[in-house]
Design an enzyme around this catalytic site. Structure first.
Site: not given
Ligand code: RB5
Length: 143
Positions: A8, A65, A67, A98, A133
């Protein structure tokens, strides 16, 4: 190896860096978007990348993304996908050894880009250990 990548907006810059690194290694890339830092919805991109891997169009997938959390959740909803969200080289090695992870997720806002390339290297180069595994990954694939 043929690697599908997607992100994203929060993972866009990291995805671009991953592509550059994979190209340098000689891997082939299918980029499923997004194409800029304009806000988009990560489930769309996680699903697209996961479907490319699950269908065999790509051998591995790498998704980013902000996180790595949201896009890994999306990817793991596709049958046959084992997507590991990794924040260290050790996690990347272990998710291959694993979990036989066929996808890697990372956070563009949470993981240093140079560390992220080391994580990609470990994900790409580490083999599955099989044995006990395999029984467990078979159980995952049955879900
Ligand atoms: C987008 O702002 C953010 O929420 C997305 O990139 C991600 O971190 C979601 O898990």
């Amino acid at each position: 190896m043929l690697v599908a990548v997607a992100s994203d907006h929060g993972g866009f810059a990291l995805k671009e860096k991953v592509k550059e690194y994979l190209r340098e290694r000689g891997d082939k890339i299918v980029d499923l978007g997004t194409t800029s830092e304009e806000s988009v919805d990560y489930p769309i991109y996680g699903k697209a990348c996961a479907e490319a891997v699950a269908s065999g169009k790509a051998e591995r997938g790498i998704v980013c993304c902000g996180t790595g959390i949201g896009i890994s959740i999306a990817a793991n909803k596709v049958k046959g996908i084992r997507c590991g969200l990794c924040t260290s080289v050790e996690m990347a090695e272990l998710t291959r050894k694993h979990n036989n992870a066929n996808m890697l997720a990372m956070g563009g806002r949470t993981t240093d880009p140079d560390l992220a390339m080391e994580i990609v290297k470990a994900f790409m180069d580490t083999e599955f250990e099989g044995g006990r595994h395999k029984r467990r990954t078979d159980m995952l694939d049955e879900m």
